[in-house]
Write a protein that holds these residues in place. Structure first.
Motif, PDB file in Angstrom:
ATOM      1  N   MET A 123       0.852  -1.200   0.000  1.00  0.00           N
ATOM      2  CA  MET A 123       0.000   0.000   0.000  1.00  0.00           C
ATOM      3  C   MET A 123       0.882   1.243   0.000  1.00  0.00           C
ATOM      4  N   GLY A 167      -8.735  -5.773  -5.741  1.00  0.00           N
ATOM      5  CA  GLY A 167      -7.405  -6.081  -5.216  1.00  0.00           C
ATOM      6  C   GLY A 167      -7.133  -5.493  -3.850  1.00  0.00           C
ATOM      7  N   PHE A 186      -6.998  -3.931   4.498  1.00  0.00           N
ATOM      8  CA  PHE A 186      -7.750  -2.772   4.027  1.00  0.00           C
ATOM      9  C   PHE A 186      -9.241  -2.966   4.268  1.00  0.00           C
ATOM     10  N   PRO A 197      -4.440 -10.328  -3.573  1.00  0.00           N
ATOM     11  CA  PRO A 197      -4.786  -8.942  -3.933  1.00  0.00           C
ATOM     12  C   PRO A 197      -3.867  -8.363  -5.006  1.00  0.00           C
ATOM     13  N   HIS A 198      -2.589  -8.682  -4.912  1.00  0.00           N
ATOM     14  CA  HIS A 198      -1.652  -8.139  -5.903  1.00  0.00           C
ATOM     15  C   HIS A 198      -1.907  -8.729  -7.279  1.00  0.00           C
ATOM     16  N   ARG A 257      -4.858  -7.015  -8.800  1.00  0.00           N
ATOM     17  CA  ARG A 257      -4.620  -5.648  -9.280  1.00  0.00           C
ATOM     18  C   ARG A 257      -4.109  -5.631 -10.719  1.00  0.00           C
ATOM     19  N   PHE A 291     -13.335   4.913  -5.073  1.00  0.00           N
ATOM     20  CA  PHE A 291     -13.397   3.729  -4.215  1.00  0.00           C
ATOM     21  C   PHE A 291     -12.428   2.656  -4.710  1.00  0.00           C
ATOM     22  N   ALA A 292     -12.450   2.430  -6.019  1.00  0.00           N
ATOM     23  CA  ALA A 292     -11.574   1.406  -6.596  1.00  0.00           C
ATOM     24  C   ALA A 292     -10.111   1.805  -6.470  1.00  0.00           C
ATOM     25  N   ARG A 347      -8.799   3.908  -4.203  1.00  0.00           N
ATOM     26  CA  ARG A 347      -8.389   3.930  -2.800  1.00  0.00           C
ATOM     27  C   ARG A 347      -8.040   2.533  -2.312  1.00  0.00           C
ATOM     28  N   THR A 348      -8.780   1.570  -2.837  1.00  0.00           N
ATOM     29  CA  THR A 348      -8.544   0.170  -2.496  1.00  0.00           C
ATOM     30  C   THR A 348      -7.081  -0.236  -2.685  1.00  0.00           C
ATOM     31  N   VAL A 349      -6.440   0.320  -3.716  1.00  0.00           N
ATOM     32  CA  VAL A 349      -5.050  -0.042  -3.955  1.00  0.00           C
ATOM     33  C   VAL A 349      -4.103   1.046  -3.454  1.00  0.00           C
ATOM     34  N   GLY A 350      -4.643   1.984  -2.670  1.00  0.00           N
ATOM     35  CA  GLY A 350      -3.783   2.950  -2.007  1.00  0.00           C
ATOM     36  C   GLY A 350      -3.357   4.138  -2.857  1.00  0.00           C
ATOM     37  N   ALA A 351      -4.171   4.488  -3.846  1.00  0.00           N
ATOM     38  CA  ALA A 351      -3.803   5.636  -4.685  1.00  0.00           C
ATOM     39  C   ALA A 351      -3.981   6.940  -3.913  1.00  0.00           C
TER      40      ALA A 351
END
Ligand SMILES: Nc1ncnc2c1ncn2[C@@H]1O[C@H](COP(=O)(O)OP(=O)(O)O)[C@@H](O)[C@H]1O
Ligand SMILES: [Mg+2]
Lengths: 295, 226
Positions: free
Chosen positions: A1, A208, A213, B75-76, B79, B102-103, B105-109
């Motif tokens: 993350m 993903g 999270f 998860p990776h 992605r 939402f999508a 943020r899920t991957v930490g953008a």
């Protein structure tokens, strides 16, 4: 993350609480009930303990020595007493000293008027280590040759010990039961929250999202519920404590049993409540989402 | 990139959904996966997204061997994929913009990345002026475009679409399929499940056909070419 989503987790945790308000309310109420009962018993135990401490500071009794004992005999007796189990400090007080002490407290009365018999005897002031075995120790001392009589408040001391032990045991059982019930209710609340948001969770996982999270907003929700409950419980507890304290004073019972000032203990109460609330909340939500994450 | 090597899938209730599938899809390809209802198409998709695991055989997606992938790696792996469903699966109480955020943020953008990327993908799918609209204020075709934008927003290597036009009329279906073709042309590998043969026949793409869990055809061009 790449980025810590703390703000997001907290926001999600709060909004989730409001989107199923009734269940959150029930969870907070349960925590409040749990903490209040836990707190009340703990405070009772603390106060009994406090009184015991005061009593323990006077955990001594007097053993009067036969009038015809010589000083050597007395020394021997003292050694015997010291060897007894559960005996702490032993002090020899001569009849002259005792008389002087006695008269100091009774200046207004006529000289030697109604002077009790014992005042004119040599005595040993004996400290007991474990108050629970007070009368046992008194009996042991009394059984020694040369001890004529004794004066002690053993019933009171042992009564308090019994009360403290009973209160502590009852508190522990009740707290254990209530903690389990609260955990269960929190877990259900969080489970409801996960259920209401299962589509969002499925979308997150599809995009993903890591388990962490997905999990954090629910842990935060549990924590917030726990802390809210703790705060409410603290103020209620405060009110109840002060009310009980003044009721004791009104009934004149405070001579027998008076409460410690809440100002002396509020930090401890608040700290323990917050910690317990947070723990119940976090553990409860942890339980709730463990199974749910196996997607 | 996809490798299915002698893949079998038997569900817990004993249904044998796949019986020895072999399939290679290279980076950059556009592949239709066709077959009648119940033939095992969605089962293949679920295997590729690691929603379920194969009973036998090997499944490799974008370099991840799903047979021995660690739980934390899933998860990776996901992605690298953009996933699209027949029923769109948008969050109703969030706007188009909110769904895409939402999508991401899920991957930490970060917020900056979002402000840059979201207008770009919305423009790509032809929804540049719909950022603040809610899904239920949109037509089915538009909602599926939002879903495509969401699949694209994290810049995946491959898009997997399970009956993306199943809820749309023929004209919207054609528009969506054309959009997917265009995205593929920009470099994203595309695996599209459908059972609409007219639609498939309008594109000259590789078609993999399965029936009863077995591959019955793999070739270039329309559904029914001999
Ligand atoms: N979760 C499941 N449990 C048991 N059987 C399933 C499950 N999902 C699908 N099936 C069965 O597996 C077969 C293939 O299903 P599916 O892959 O959904 O087909 P398609 O997407 O081509 O219509 C069908 O017979 C279906 O009933
Ligand atoms: Mg299907």
């Amino acid at each position: 993350m790449r980025r810590l989503n703390l703000g997001y987790f907290i926001k999600e945790g709060f909004s989730s609480i409001f989107s199923h308000g009734l269940m959150s309310f029930a969870a907070v109420c349960m925590i409040v009930a749990c903490l209040i009962i836990m707190g009340s018993f703990s405070l009772l135990a603390i106060n009994v303990d406090d009184m015991l401490k005061q009593l323990e500071e006077e955990n001594e009794f007097l053993a009067f020595i036969d009038e015809d004992y010589t000083e050597n005999q007395i020394r021997e007796l003292m050694a015997q007493v010291r060897q007894l189990d559960n005996v702490g400090q032993v002090e020899y007080i001569t009849r002259e000293q005792a008389k002087a002490d006695y008269l100091k407290g009774h200046e207004s009365e006529g000289l030697y008027v109604n002077l009790p018999d014992e005042v004119l005897r040599d005595r040993l002031s004996i400290h007991v280590i474990d108050l629970e075995r007070f009368s046992e120790t008194v009996e042991a001392v009394k059984a020694l040759p040369g001890v004529a009589n004794h004066r002690a408040a053993s019933e009171v001391a042992e009564g308090f010990v019994a009360v403290r032990n009973a209160v502590t045991a009852l508190a522990m059982v009740l707290v254990a039961i209530l903690a389990v019930v609260s955990l269960f209710i929190i877990a259900n609340t969080i489970r409801l929250a996960t259920f209401a948001r299962r589509e969002e969770i499925a979308i997150m996982k599809m995009c993903g999202a890591t388990d962490g999270f997905v999990r954090w907003p629910f842990i935060v929700e549990g924590l917030i519920l726990g802390l809210m409950g703790a705060l409410v419980a603290f103020f209620l507890q405060w009110g109840v404590y002060v009310a009980v304290g003044s009721a004791l004073v009104e009934n004149g019972a405070n001579a027998l049993f008076s409460l410690m000032d809440f100002g002396l203990i509020w930090k401890r109460v608040l700290g323990i409540f917050m910690l317990s609330g947070a723990a119940i909340g976090a553990v409860g939500s942890g339980f709730a989402i463990r199974k749910f994450l196996q997607v | 990139m996809i490798r299915l090597i002698d893949v079998h899938k038997e569900y817990d209730n004993g249904t044998k959904a796949l019986k020895g599938i072999n399939l290679r899809i290279e980076d950059g390809e556009f592949v239709f996966l066709v077959g009648p209802s119940g033939s095992g198409k969605s089962t293949i998709i679920k295997l590729l997204t690691a929603e379920i695991t194969a009973s036998k055989g090997r499944v490799i997606v974008n370099g991840y061997n799903l047979g021995n992938i660690r739980r934390w790696q899933i998860p990776h792996m996901r992605r690298t994929l953009g996933i699209i469903f027949q029923d769109f699966r948008l969050i109703e109480k969030k706007t188009v913009q909110g769904n895409l955020e939402f999508a991401m943020r899920t991957v930490g953008a970060s917020g900056r990345e979002m402000r840059k990327r979201i207008p770009y993908v919305l423009d790509l799918v032809g929804l540049e002026d719909k950022a603040d609209v809610y899904p239920n204020e949109m037509s089915g075709g538009e909602q599926q475009r939002v879903a495509i934008a969401r699949a694209l927003v994290n810049n995946p290597k491959m898009i997997i679409a399970d009956e993306p036009t199943g809820n749309l009329d023929p004209r919207r279906s054609l528009e969506i399929m054309t959009l997917l073709e265009r995205i593929n042309a920009m470099g994203t590998t595309m695996l599209v499940v459908t059972h609409e043969r007219d639609l498939v026949n309008r594109f000259s793409k590789r078609v993999v056909a399965i029936k009863d869990g077995e591959m019955i055809r793999d070739g270039q061009g329309g559904y029914y070419r001999a």
